[in-house]
Design a protein around this motif. Sequence first.
Motif, short mmCIF file in Angstrom:
data_model
loop_
_atom_site.label_atom_id
_atom_site.label_comp_id
_atom_site.label_asym_id
_atom_site.label_seq_id
_atom_site.Cartn_x
_atom_site.Cartn_y
_atom_site.Cartn_z
N CYS A 122 20.06 60.35 -6.12
CA CYS A 122 19.14 60.53 -7.24
C CYS A 122 19.74 59.97 -8.52
O CYS A 122 19.03 59.34 -9.32
CB CYS A 122 18.79 62.01 -7.43
N ARG A 123 21.02 60.18 -8.72
CA ARG A 123 21.69 59.68 -9.93
C ARG A 123 21.74 58.16 -9.97
O ARG A 123 21.79 57.57 -11.04
CB ARG A 123 23.12 60.23 -10.02
N TRP A 148 17.98 57.45 -11.22
CA TRP A 148 17.53 58.00 -12.51
C TRP A 148 18.59 58.93 -13.05
O TRP A 148 18.85 59.98 -12.49
CB TRP A 148 16.21 58.76 -12.34
N ASN A 149 19.24 58.51 -14.15
CA ASN A 149 20.27 59.34 -14.74
C ASN A 149 20.40 59.06 -16.25
O ASN A 149 21.41 58.53 -16.71
CB ASN A 149 21.61 59.09 -14.03
N PRO A 150 19.38 59.41 -17.02
CA PRO A 150 19.44 59.13 -18.46
C PRO A 150 20.55 59.90 -19.16
O PRO A 150 21.12 59.42 -20.14
CB PRO A 150 18.06 59.54 -18.97
#
Length: 148
Positions: free
Chosen positions: A60-61, A64-66
């Motif tokens: 997941c990171r 997507w990892n803002p």
Amino acid sequence: MLPLLNLLLPALIPSWRFFKSVDPSPRVEWAMLAAATGVAAQWHEFRARPQYLTPWAMACRMLWNPRWNETLFVVSCAERLTLTPSSHSQQEILRRISAELERTLPPGACLPYLQFRLVFTDRNEDGRLVKAVTYQSDPFLIAGMASA
């Protein structure tokens, strides 16, 4: 066509020799103070890395990892602050730390002043970890705490 391919290939297949050297990055630590003249009793690492991540969390990171992108921005500000101190880098770090504290600490847990420092961690000749503080900010009044 071959010169174009020579230019495009390094972008498509990055080399592990992309960087000339890899140096340690400073870690950002913060402390809260009751008064501007106070001394920090306890320092906390800003967004400490987790000890363990599940494979799902890692996948997941990658997509997507803002939050990690923002942490990398803080590290780049810390590196700039170490090399050429500027009020911009200092203000960006303070802004990110205070926003994180406002988001994570319970109401009433904040003290009025915030201070941060930059720490390099290295190993000495005995193999033990050694911390070196390279920069320490002045205490700053946290926004919204002036009336408290």
